[in-house]
Write a protein that holds these residues in place. Sequence first.
Motif: not given
Length: 323
Positions: A62-84
Motif C-alpha cells: 500500500n505504500r506506493c498508493r499512499q504516497e502517490s509518487p511522481f518517481l519510484v526508485l527501485v534498487i536491486p541489491v543482495p539480501p546480505q548487503d545491508r551496508k549498501a
Amino acid sequence: MPSRLSAVKRLHGPNSSSLVSWPARWASSSLLNQSESILPSSHIQYFVEYPHKYRFTLDRPNRCRQESPFLVLVIPVPPQDRKARDIIRSTWGNQSLVLGQVVSHFFLLGLSRIDDGTGGPEEKVLNESLEHRDILQSDFLDTYQNLTIKTMVMFEWLSTRCPNASYAMKVDSDMFLNVQKLVDMLLKAPRHLYMTGMVARNSPVIRNINSKWCLPETVFPESAYPPYALGLGYVFSLDLTERILEASWHVKAVHIEDVYVGLCMRHLGLALTDPPHDGLFMATEPLLKFRCYWTSVITTILQNSDQLVDVWRTYETEARSGC
C-alpha cells in the motif's frame, strides 16, 4: 568477476506473501515457446525461469498508493548487503520531495543462500524491513544468473502497486544518482512509452564462453543486440511495465537482464529514447572533473557503494555553492 568498466566496454564495443501477476495469463494455454523442443542441457545456463509465479515474502503493498509518487526508485541489491542500503538511505535515497515532486524508493531483494548462524539472513532482512519500510523481497534465489528474474519481478510489482506513479527508475546500489537532475529531466520528458538511460546501440553479441555475458550463436543468432538501456540505471514511464510483461510471454528470457528488456522493447515495436543531451548518464567518473560535475550529471558508475559517501559530500558542497 568482471568490473563495471568491463560492462561499459561491453556496451560500446555493459509482511505479506503476495502474488504479483495476472491470473488470466497464468491460465493461458499458449505459454511461451510451448512448441519448442527441449533445450540442450548446454544451453540452459543462458535462460532463466520467467514467466513464473514468483511471490513476495516481504512486500509494501500500500505504500506506493499512499504516497502517490511522481518517481519510484527501485534498487536491486543482495539480501546480505545491508551496508549498501544504509549508505543509500543516508545519501540520494533520503530525498522524498524533489522540485515539488514526491519520490519513493524501494530495495528489491531475492532470497539468500548465505546463513552465518546468527539468526539467518532472512530474519535480518525482516527486522530491517520493519525498521525502514522500504524492503521488497521475492522468493527467487538472489544470484547474478537471476538478474532478469529480479528485473521482471520489479516490473510486476510496479504495475500492480504503483498505479498513480508517472516514472520509475531501476538503479544499482553502487551508482551515484542526482535525483534533482533526474526529476528536472522527467518534468520535460514524454509521459508514455518512454525509456532512457545509457542506451546501447549496435552492441555486439559476445560469443566467448568464458564471459558471463556470452550468448552462443545457437542461442542468439544475431550478431548485434537491438537497442537497450544499460542495466546500471535506466528510467521509464509506468505505462511500459505491463507492455514489457506482456512481451515477456513471447520473448524467451535470457540471463542478461538489460538485453532482455531491450528484446522485449523490440518485440513491442517501441524505441528507446536517448537522453536530452550527452553527459547526463555517465559511464565512469572522469579523471579530471570540472567544479560542478556532480550537480551536472544524473548517474555515474562508482567503484563501490562506499565511495558514494565521499561523492555525496562533494555533491552537497557543489549544490550549496550554487552549481
